[in-house]
Design a protein around this motif. Sequence first.
Motif, PDB file in Angstrom:
ATOM      1  N   ILE A 272       0.834  -1.206   0.000  1.00  0.00           N
ATOM      2  CA  ILE A 272       0.000   0.000   0.000  1.00  0.00           C
ATOM      3  C   ILE A 272       0.867   1.253   0.000  1.00  0.00           C
ATOM      4  O   ILE A 272       0.615   2.207  -0.744  1.00  0.00           O
ATOM      5  N   GLY A 273       1.907   1.256   0.831  1.00  0.00           N
ATOM      6  CA  GLY A 273       2.782   2.420   0.897  1.00  0.00           C
ATOM      7  C   GLY A 273       3.528   2.663  -0.398  1.00  0.00           C
ATOM      8  O   GLY A 273       3.616   3.808  -0.869  1.00  0.00           O
ATOM      9  N   GLY A 274       4.062   1.615  -0.998  1.00  0.00           N
ATOM     10  CA  GLY A 274       4.785   1.775  -2.249  1.00  0.00           C
ATOM     11  C   GLY A 274       3.899   2.299  -3.365  1.00  0.00           C
ATOM     12  O   GLY A 274       4.290   3.208  -4.111  1.00  0.00           O
ATOM     13  N   LEU A 275       2.685   1.739  -3.475  1.00  0.00           N
ATOM     14  CA  LEU A 275       1.756   2.193  -4.514  1.00  0.00           C
ATOM     15  C   LEU A 275       1.367   3.650  -4.297  1.00  0.00           C
ATOM     16  O   LEU A 275       1.334   4.440  -5.240  1.00  0.00           O
ATOM     17  N   THR A 276       1.074   4.011  -3.049  1.00  0.00           N
ATOM     18  CA  THR A 276       0.698   5.400  -2.756  1.00  0.00           C
ATOM     19  C   THR A 276       1.835   6.354  -3.062  1.00  0.00           C
ATOM     20  O   THR A 276       1.619   7.447  -3.609  1.00  0.00           O
ATOM     21  N   ALA A 277       3.059   5.970  -2.717  1.00  0.00           N
ATOM     22  CA  ALA A 277       4.215   6.837  -2.957  1.00  0.00           C
ATOM     23  C   ALA A 277       4.420   7.088  -4.451  1.00  0.00           C
ATOM     24  O   ALA A 277       4.621   8.232  -4.881  1.00  0.00           O
ATOM     25  N   LEU A 278       4.359   6.042  -5.250  1.00  0.00           N
ATOM     26  CA  LEU A 278       4.562   6.192  -6.690  1.00  0.00           C
ATOM     27  C   LEU A 278       3.424   6.978  -7.330  1.00  0.00           C
ATOM     28  O   LEU A 278       3.642   7.852  -8.169  1.00  0.00           O
ATOM     29  N   PHE A 279       2.192   6.675  -6.923  1.00  0.00           N
ATOM     30  CA  PHE A 279       1.029   7.359  -7.484  1.00  0.00           C
ATOM     31  C   PHE A 279       1.060   8.846  -7.143  1.00  0.00           C
ATOM     32  O   PHE A 279       0.881   9.708  -8.009  1.00  0.00           O
TER      33      PHE A 279
END
Length: 515
Positions: A272-279
């Motif tokens: 979740i954190g990785g996806l949010t950071a990239l998005f």
Amino acid sequence: MPFDLSLSFIGPIFLLIGAGAAFASPGRRPGNVPRLAELAALGALALAVVGVVQALAFGNAETSVLGLHASPVSLTLGLLVAFIGWVVMRYSRTYLDGEANEGAFHGLMLATLAAVLVFVQAANIWLMMLATIAVGLCLRRLLLFYPDRPEAGRAATKFALAWHGGDAALLLAAVVLSARFQTGDLTELASRATEDGLGGTGSVGVALILLAAVLKTAAFPLHGWLTEVMEAPTPVSALLHAGIINSGGVLLIGAAALVQLSPAAMAALVMIGGLTALFGAAVMLTQSAVKTSLAWSTVSQMGFLLLQCGLGLWALALLHIVAHSLYKAHAFLSSGGAVAAVSSIRRPGPVAVPSLGAVLKSFGLALLLYGAIATAFTLLVGPKSAQALALGAILIFGVAYLVAQGLADLAPAALTKRTALASLAAAIGYFTFQAVAEAIWGPGLPPAPVPGALEWALIVLTVLSFGLVAFAQALFPLWSHHPATAGLRVHLANGLYLNALLDRWIGGFRSAKSS
């Protein structure tokens, strides 16, 4: 004299006294209320400083009173919140001069700060839950400071859904964990869970803590409210970074020893954190408004915070909270001046565009530099965890982007030299700050777990994902003129329309009204 009571615990009382005085003068130009509000915030800051001095004088001793806990972690967070709160209250003295309900605004700001101070110092999950409910109620009223603005109403409605959804998850977590382990104290919960195992009930409780943290950090896909709070006065946007938008990270750090017992929860945080950071980072690059761009940057940074927690890098996550809070609060308060400064700059000349070869060379050089610095620090300080090395690799990809600009064919020699020095400083700075953070907060936080097969798979996936995005960003000038790029930019500028879907779900464009 024994270290029985940390004076930092008294800070919220000062703030609530000031809030009471402000609420008593809610109209325009409410006399000395703005000055008294600033003095109340300054008093809370002074008590936070004294609390740190107390702890240092007694050899980092820890104490707990009425559910509040004084430790290196909580004292750091209390000092951070009190400092940003004082700066924001001082800024607010002139920012809202003559506004309707100016006194009530100062009262709500002080009440919010008091609740946040209780939250960051709470040692009990029940007290954390009550404090975060109070934060949400006060902040919603601040978001509706201009109640006639439909956009402010929508932002307040979305905020209430996400924030109080997190409160509900935290309440259920408190019920489940207290029933399972017969205590609400976070330290005791972790101790008993370590001895007896989480079990099915304990795992559900940890999952609920994770859900609360995700909702409170505006993580993907319920991030829309954060990007719309710009309708509130600028001091509110700055206040968000005083333990509010990053409260999910504070919650996870407070319950670190408990959360780390669940590999599934840690893996979910990484994804979740990785996806949010990239998005968030991708959307941020398409925004033209300063405050909106800062909001999307915060979305990305909160995703990165969740990623750090999922990797078990708790001390680095706390360092991230401190650094990001100070930087972003300053950025919001100075956003008006930044617009004026940019508008006065002369039109820039041609930009040096790196070729594919320069980009490949820059990534290779950055990784070699990182490997050399990592080896040197390993020999001097000791071995680093796989998670810490992976996080450093992610950060060095940003350095590679800078190096690519310096290696472009048209880049002047001065730019090449500056990017090389910046790369060296970034690599050294990462390991230096990591060592300092571990020395200060590491003894009170669990070490990063030894990665298993799942953890290794997530680490590799995360590093590759961030690397590919950084590589594509470095090559952007080469493909930015392609027709497909214009469409992609439009979609990203609108956040892939996820916010519009949330608008439809909560009732189209109906706005919440202040009560």
